[in-house]
Scaffold this motif. Structure first.
Motif, PDB file in Angstrom:
ATOM      1  N   PRO A  20       0.795  -1.231   0.000  1.00  0.00           N
ATOM      2  CA  PRO A  20       0.000   0.000   0.000  1.00  0.00           C
ATOM      3  C   PRO A  20       0.827   1.279   0.000  1.00  0.00           C
ATOM      4  CG  PRO A  20      -0.870  -1.581   1.594  1.00  0.00           C
ATOM      5  CD  PRO A  20       0.455  -2.117   1.121  1.00  0.00           C
ATOM      6  N   ARG A  21       2.092   1.201   0.418  1.00  0.00           N
ATOM      7  CA  ARG A  21       2.930   2.400   0.411  1.00  0.00           C
ATOM      8  C   ARG A  21       3.135   2.931  -1.003  1.00  0.00           C
ATOM      9  NH1 ARG A  21       8.262   0.383   3.210  1.00  0.00           N
ATOM     10  NH2 ARG A  21       7.763  -1.346   1.769  1.00  0.00           N
ATOM     11  N   PHE A  22       2.961   2.078  -2.003  1.00  0.00           N
ATOM     12  CA  PHE A  22       3.196   2.480  -3.384  1.00  0.00           C
ATOM     13  C   PHE A  22       1.906   2.540  -4.199  1.00  0.00           C
ATOM     14  CE2 PHE A  22       7.083   0.664  -1.717  1.00  0.00           C
ATOM     15  CZ  PHE A  22       8.021   1.621  -2.069  1.00  0.00           C
ATOM     16  N   GLU A  23       0.768   2.461  -3.503  1.00  0.00           N
ATOM     17  CA  GLU A  23      -0.507   2.541  -4.210  1.00  0.00           C
ATOM     18  C   GLU A  23      -0.656   3.888  -4.909  1.00  0.00           C
ATOM     19  OE1 GLU A  23      -5.346   2.382  -3.418  1.00  0.00           O
ATOM     20  OE2 GLU A  23      -3.951   1.947  -1.779  1.00  0.00           O
ATOM     21  N   GLY A  24      -0.249   4.961  -4.216  1.00  0.00           N
ATOM     22  CA  GLY A  24      -0.389   6.288  -4.801  1.00  0.00           C
ATOM     23  C   GLY A  24       0.435   6.445  -6.068  1.00  0.00           C
ATOM     24  N   GLN A  25       1.697   6.011  -6.028  1.00  0.00           N
ATOM     25  CA  GLN A  25       2.543   6.127  -7.217  1.00  0.00           C
ATOM     26  C   GLN A  25       1.966   5.337  -8.384  1.00  0.00           C
ATOM     27  OE1 GLN A  25       6.853   5.660  -6.790  1.00  0.00           O
ATOM     28  NE2 GLN A  25       6.629   5.916  -4.584  1.00  0.00           N
ATOM     29  N   TYR A  78      -9.206  10.111  -6.990  1.00  0.00           N
ATOM     30  CA  TYR A  78      -8.801   9.004  -6.121  1.00  0.00           C
ATOM     31  C   TYR A  78      -7.294   8.926  -5.988  1.00  0.00           C
ATOM     32  CZ  TYR A  78      -6.795   4.275  -6.147  1.00  0.00           C
ATOM     33  OH  TYR A  78      -5.963   3.199  -5.989  1.00  0.00           O
ATOM     34  N   ALA A  79      -6.598   9.009  -7.136  1.00  0.00           N
ATOM     35  CA  ALA A  79      -5.131   8.868  -7.123  1.00  0.00           C
ATOM     36  C   ALA A  79      -4.458  10.018  -6.380  1.00  0.00           C
ATOM     37  CB  ALA A  79      -4.623   8.782  -8.562  1.00  0.00           C
ATOM     38  N   GLN A  80      -4.972  11.238  -6.553  1.00  0.00           N
ATOM     39  CA  GLN A  80      -4.337  12.413  -5.945  1.00  0.00           C
ATOM     40  C   GLN A  80      -4.525  12.436  -4.431  1.00  0.00           C
ATOM     41  OE1 GLN A  80      -2.274  14.357  -7.464  1.00  0.00           O
ATOM     42  NE2 GLN A  80      -2.639  13.342  -9.431  1.00  0.00           N
ATOM     43  N   LYS A  81      -5.515  11.747  -3.923  1.00  0.00           N
ATOM     44  CA  LYS A  81      -5.741  11.696  -2.471  1.00  0.00           C
ATOM     45  C   LYS A  81      -4.757  10.775  -1.770  1.00  0.00           C
ATOM     46  CE  LYS A  81     -10.731  12.711  -2.476  1.00  0.00           C
ATOM     47  NZ  LYS A  81     -12.079  12.135  -2.185  1.00  0.00           N
ATOM     48  N   LEU A  82      -4.155   9.893  -2.516  1.00  0.00           N
ATOM     49  CA  LEU A  82      -3.254   8.908  -1.916  1.00  0.00           C
ATOM     50  C   LEU A  82      -1.883   9.526  -1.641  1.00  0.00           C
ATOM     51  CD1 LEU A  82      -4.115   5.880  -4.229  1.00  0.00           C
ATOM     52  CD2 LEU A  82      -4.727   6.102  -1.822  1.00  0.00           C
ATOM     53  N   PRO A  83      -1.201   9.067  -0.595  1.00  0.00           N
ATOM     54  CA  PRO A  83       0.146   9.568  -0.298  1.00  0.00           C
ATOM     55  C   PRO A  83       1.150   9.123  -1.360  1.00  0.00           C
ATOM     56  CG  PRO A  83      -0.409   7.743   1.172  1.00  0.00           C
ATOM     57  CD  PRO A  83      -1.672   8.087   0.414  1.00  0.00           C
TER      58      PRO A  83
END
Length: 258
Positions: free
Chosen positions: A205-210, A253-258
């Protein structure tokens, strides 16, 4: 006789698609296992000392032995001076799919651009078949180097395998390269990169945003009918939700992720 059965097996793999073909494949494989195990000592002898054509047949067929005793001889045959034999050895290793198979000598064949395509292609197949989870540090490093080389290769036939291998070893440092591969002119490569990004982001999950931002950015750039639906499907897998074809929602959705 074994060579004839191998040709039938290969033809079904290349052209078969129906349930009947799958049933026929199972019958052919069972027959191959019977024949190979009945002649295993002879095949092992031919793998080491036979003429090139016999070594090729033995290399592939021994994969059907389902015996760990054939692993050592097959790995040793990776040093054969005939590229055709080595390609068949790698195919045999992929069929055997022994989890104890050493990854490094296979990864080295995939990474080596001087090797002909059949060798490198079967090396990629073998790596995936023997499994790429829970590798030790040396095996993982060698596999990542090979996957990166394949992803960036000039041969479009190798690039999809490179993408999938990098995802299976969770090479998070290759996310940028996979994002660029979404723009690959070969749709099969772009789809493989999309699937790879979704897997990396789903597993860690740490790389879900990327991963999500790479995929959503590509939505607005790709125009291939076979690539865009794949990206949307992979985004659904990654997000666990479905915004359909609404690019704005996916970007939000993507922009909300870290």
């Amino acid at each position: 006789d074994i060579d004839k059965s191998l040709r039938i097996w290969n033809n079904i793999l290349l052209t078969g698609s129906t349930a009947k073909d799958g049933s026929t494949l199972n019958i052919v494989e069972a027959d191959l296992r019977r024949k190979v195990n009945a002649k295993r000592p002879l095949l092992l002898e031919q793998l080491e000392t036979g003429p090139p054509i016999n070594r090729q047949i033995a290399a592939t067929s021994l994969g059907f032995s389902s015996s760990s005793d054939t692993l050592g001889p097959l790995v040793g045959a990776l040093r054969d001076d005939s590229p055709d034999v080595v390609a068949n050895v790698l195919l045999g290793l992929s069929i055997l799919a022994d989890p104890d198979t050493p990854r490094i000598p296979i990864a080295e064949k995939l990474e080596d651009v001087a090797q002909p395509f059949p060798v490198r292609n079967n090396a990629a197949r073998a790596l995936r078949a023997v499994g790429l989870n829970n590798l030790n540090e040396a095996d993982r490093a060698a596999t990542m180097r090979a996957g990166r080389a394949a992803l960036g290769d000039a041969n479009e036939g190798l690039r999809p395998s490179g993408a999938i291998i990098l995802a299976e070893v969770m090479d998070t440092e290759s996310i940028s390269a996979l994002a660029r591969a979404l723009m690959d002119p070969t749709p099969l490569v772009a789809r493989a990169a999309s699937r790879a990004l979704a897997r990396i982001g789903s597993v860690d999950p740490r790389f879900e945003g990327q991963a999500a931002r790479a995929l959503t950015a590509a939505l607005e750039l790709v125009d291939d009918d076979s690539v865009r639906p794949s990206i949307l499907k992979d985004l659904q897998v990654l997000a666990g939700k479905n915004y359909g074809d609404n690019v704005e929602e996916w970007v939000r959705y993507a922009q909300k992720l870290p």
